[in-house]
Design a protein around this motif. Structure first.
Motif, mmCIF file in Angstrom:
data_model
loop_
_atom_site.group_PDB
_atom_site.id
_atom_site.type_symbol
_atom_site.label_atom_id
_atom_site.label_comp_id
_atom_site.label_asym_id
_atom_site.label_seq_id
_atom_site.Cartn_x
_atom_site.Cartn_y
_atom_site.Cartn_z
ATOM 1 N N ALA A 43 -18.412 -37.650 45.520
ATOM 2 C CA ALA A 43 -18.923 -37.187 46.814
ATOM 3 C C ALA A 43 -17.834 -37.188 47.873
ATOM 4 C CB ALA A 43 -20.100 -38.061 47.246
ATOM 5 N N SER A 44 -16.967 -38.185 47.830
ATOM 6 C CA SER A 44 -15.900 -38.284 48.834
ATOM 7 C C SER A 44 -14.716 -37.376 48.514
ATOM 8 C CB SER A 44 -15.404 -39.721 48.929
ATOM 9 O OG SER A 44 -14.712 -40.096 47.740
ATOM 10 N N ARG A 45 -14.707 -36.841 47.287
ATOM 11 C CA ARG A 45 -13.613 -36.000 46.803
ATOM 12 C C ARG A 45 -12.274 -36.738 46.841
ATOM 13 N NH1 ARG A 45 -14.867 -29.856 49.114
ATOM 14 N NH2 ARG A 45 -16.983 -29.715 48.223
ATOM 15 N N LYS A 46 -12.361 -38.053 46.651
ATOM 16 C CA LYS A 46 -11.150 -38.869 46.643
ATOM 17 C C LYS A 46 -11.221 -39.847 45.473
ATOM 18 C CE LYS A 46 -10.147 -38.761 51.617
ATOM 19 N NZ LYS A 46 -9.970 -39.594 52.836
ATOM 20 N N ALA A 47 -10.387 -39.606 44.482
ATOM 21 C CA ALA A 47 -10.300 -40.505 43.339
ATOM 22 C C ALA A 47 -8.884 -40.420 42.787
ATOM 23 C CB ALA A 47 -11.308 -40.111 42.261
ATOM 24 N N CYS A 48 -8.454 -41.485 42.144
ATOM 25 C CA CYS A 48 -7.105 -41.508 41.577
ATOM 26 C C CYS A 48 -7.127 -40.958 40.164
ATOM 27 C CB CYS A 48 -6.557 -42.928 41.579
ATOM 28 S SG CYS A 48 -4.877 -43.052 40.897
ATOM 29 N N TYR A 49 -6.429 -39.857 39.952
ATOM 30 C CA TYR A 49 -6.247 -39.307 38.611
ATOM 31 C C TYR A 49 -4.827 -38.786 38.504
ATOM 32 C CZ TYR A 49 -6.731 -36.546 34.377
ATOM 33 O OH TYR A 49 -6.552 -36.028 33.116
ATOM 34 N N ASN A 50 -4.187 -39.091 37.410
ATOM 35 C CA ASN A 50 -2.785 -38.706 37.193
ATOM 36 C C ASN A 50 -1.897 -39.231 38.320
ATOM 37 O OD1 ASN A 50 -0.761 -37.626 35.646
ATOM 38 N ND2 ASN A 50 -1.077 -35.510 36.313
ATOM 39 N N PHE A 51 -2.209 -40.472 38.745
ATOM 40 C CA PHE A 51 -1.418 -41.206 39.739
ATOM 41 C C PHE A 51 -1.436 -40.561 41.124
ATOM 42 C CE2 PHE A 51 0.444 -41.755 35.497
ATOM 43 C CZ PHE A 51 0.253 -43.119 35.327
ATOM 44 N N THR A 52 -2.448 -39.728 41.376
ATOM 45 C CA THR A 52 -2.557 -39.045 42.663
ATOM 46 C C THR A 52 -4.006 -39.082 43.145
ATOM 47 O OG1 THR A 52 -0.780 -37.517 42.029
ATOM 48 C CG2 THR A 52 -2.165 -36.871 43.893
ATOM 49 N N GLU A 53 -4.225 -39.366 44.430
ATOM 50 C CA GLU A 53 -5.565 -39.273 44.983
ATOM 51 C C GLU A 53 -5.920 -37.805 45.153
ATOM 52 O OE1 GLU A 53 -7.630 -42.008 48.110
ATOM 53 O OE2 GLU A 53 -6.805 -40.292 49.213
ATOM 54 N N GLN A 54 -7.046 -37.407 44.601
ATOM 55 C CA GLN A 54 -7.409 -35.991 44.601
ATOM 56 C C GLN A 54 -8.915 -35.822 44.405
ATOM 57 O OE1 GLN A 54 -6.409 -34.001 40.675
ATOM 58 N NE2 GLN A 54 -5.119 -35.829 40.478
ATOM 59 N N ASP A 55 -9.366 -34.586 44.555
ATOM 60 C CA ASP A 55 -10.740 -34.216 44.239
ATOM 61 C C ASP A 55 -10.792 -33.942 42.743
ATOM 62 O OD1 ASP A 55 -13.271 -33.215 43.969
ATOM 63 O OD2 ASP A 55 -12.992 -31.493 45.291
ATOM 64 N N VAL A 56 -11.349 -34.877 41.967
ATOM 65 C CA VAL A 56 -11.321 -34.746 40.510
ATOM 66 C C VAL A 56 -12.360 -33.766 39.989
ATOM 67 C CG1 VAL A 56 -10.293 -37.004 40.108
ATOM 68 C CG2 VAL A 56 -12.781 -36.807 40.304
ATOM 69 N N GLY A 57 -13.366 -33.455 40.798
ATOM 70 C CA GLY A 57 -14.303 -32.405 40.436
ATOM 71 C C GLY A 57 -15.431 -32.822 39.516
ATOM 72 N N ILE A 58 -15.123 -33.542 38.434
ATOM 73 C CA ILE A 58 -16.132 -33.970 37.473
ATOM 74 C C ILE A 58 -15.954 -35.457 37.185
ATOM 75 C CG2 ILE A 58 -16.426 -31.706 36.393
ATOM 76 C CD1 ILE A 58 -14.530 -32.573 34.205
ATOM 77 N N ASP A 59 -16.957 -36.052 36.541
ATOM 78 C CA ASP A 59 -16.939 -37.505 36.375
ATOM 79 C C ASP A 59 -16.158 -37.996 35.172
ATOM 80 O OD1 ASP A 59 -18.712 -36.542 34.519
ATOM 81 O OD2 ASP A 59 -20.330 -37.943 34.981
ATOM 82 N N GLU A 60 -15.674 -37.086 34.315
ATOM 83 C CA GLU A 60 -14.894 -37.492 33.145
ATOM 84 C C GLU A 60 -13.609 -36.684 33.068
ATOM 85 O OE1 GLU A 60 -15.777 -39.968 31.029
ATOM 86 O OE2 GLU A 60 -17.668 -40.303 32.078
ATOM 87 N N HIS A 61 -12.496 -37.366 32.798
ATOM 88 C CA HIS A 61 -11.225 -36.691 32.537
ATOM 89 C C HIS A 61 -10.565 -37.333 31.317
ATOM 90 C CE1 HIS A 61 -10.529 -33.679 35.680
ATOM 91 N NE2 HIS A 61 -11.274 -34.450 36.465
ATOM 92 N N HIS A 62 -9.437 -36.787 30.905
ATOM 93 C CA HIS A 62 -8.799 -37.238 29.672
ATOM 94 C C HIS A 62 -7.450 -37.887 29.962
ATOM 95 C CE1 HIS A 62 -5.867 -33.867 29.741
ATOM 96 N NE2 HIS A 62 -6.862 -33.218 30.338
#
Length: 245
Positions: free
Chosen positions: A156-175
């Motif tokens: 909801a906040s469009r702020k999460a850490c993925y690939n060492f960067t805070e970003q809008d991850v879009g979905i709840d699961e990544h690889h």
């Protein structure tokens, strides 16, 4: 569409290939240096006791090592409500056939982890014909702590850490991949992780496509053409067998 190319004599092709070889060798040596730096990264002690559901019962992260000192974890996108695994993760996992035995004989265990319940994982694993270990982190913070699963609040906040960067991850699961080491006292350390296109090094199909005239031939990414391997139709192979059938 035909690939764009120039024409040359055999002698001109040989000269151009020798020039390319020099660049390929430089690229390989640069990769060797990156691998050295990867191994030189500092380690982080894993203090959390993570539990996983496995076909052999509940196990901790330390127990997933199976008596070896090194562990590679593949974070496979298959959420709690999913009925089948991600197409891209399945594409990568197709490449593990035959590899795990060699890893295990070199002091490396390999395991795939997803948040889906073990029963759903087992149905899909058997459908795909995979034999590598695949366990469920359902009810654990493991996926969240290693930044491949995300909470509703993060989405909801469009702020999460993925690939060492805070970003809008879009979905709840990544690889991604995470690597761990267990010392003689049983202490586990996190040594490395990679995400996104960092996973491409584990997809040998791309290594083959990269030496062909058309290359990867993708408009955007692998979802342009990759399917679960049991959903391809024979006509998509684009021709007969290599032996002329």
């Amino acid at each position: 569409m035909e690939p764009q190319h120039s024409m040359a004599t055999r002698e001109e092709w040989f000269a151009a290939s020798r020039a390319l070889l020099a660049e390929e060798k430089a690229h390989m040596r640069a990769g060797d240096e990156l691998a050295r730096k990867r191994r030189a990264l500092p380690w982080v002690k894993v203090d959390e006791t993570y539990w996983f559901d496995t076909p052999q019962g509940r196990k901790t992260l330390a127990e997933l090592f199976g008596g070896r000192s090194q562990l590679i974890v593949y974070h496979f996108m298959m959420g709690p409500d999913w009925e089948e695994g991600c197409v891209g993760c399945s594409f990568l996992s197709d490449h593990m056939t035959g590899i795990v035995t060699h890893l295990e004989h070199h002091d490396v265990s390999y395991v795939t982890v997803s948040r889906a319940p073990l029963a759903k994982i087992e149905v899909f694993r058997k459908r795909m014909g995979w034999t590598f270990p695949w366990v469920s982190s359902s009810g654990s913070d493991f996926n969240f702590d290693y930044h491949v699963s995300f909470t509703p609040e993060q989405l909801a906040s469009r702020k999460a850490c993925y690939n060492f960067t805070e970003q809008d991850v879009g979905i709840d699961e990544h690889h991604g991949h995470s690597v761990f080491y267990k010392d003689g006292d049983g202490v586990v350390y996190h040594t490395y992780s990679c995400y996104g296109r960092g996973d491409e090094r584990f997809i040998n199909t791309y290594a083959h496509l990269d030496v062909t005239p058309k290359g990867r031939n993708e408009a955007s990414n692998l979802t342009d053409w990759v399917k679960h391997h049991d959903r391809y139709e024979d006509e998509t192979r684009g021709g007969g067998d290599a032996c002329g059938a």
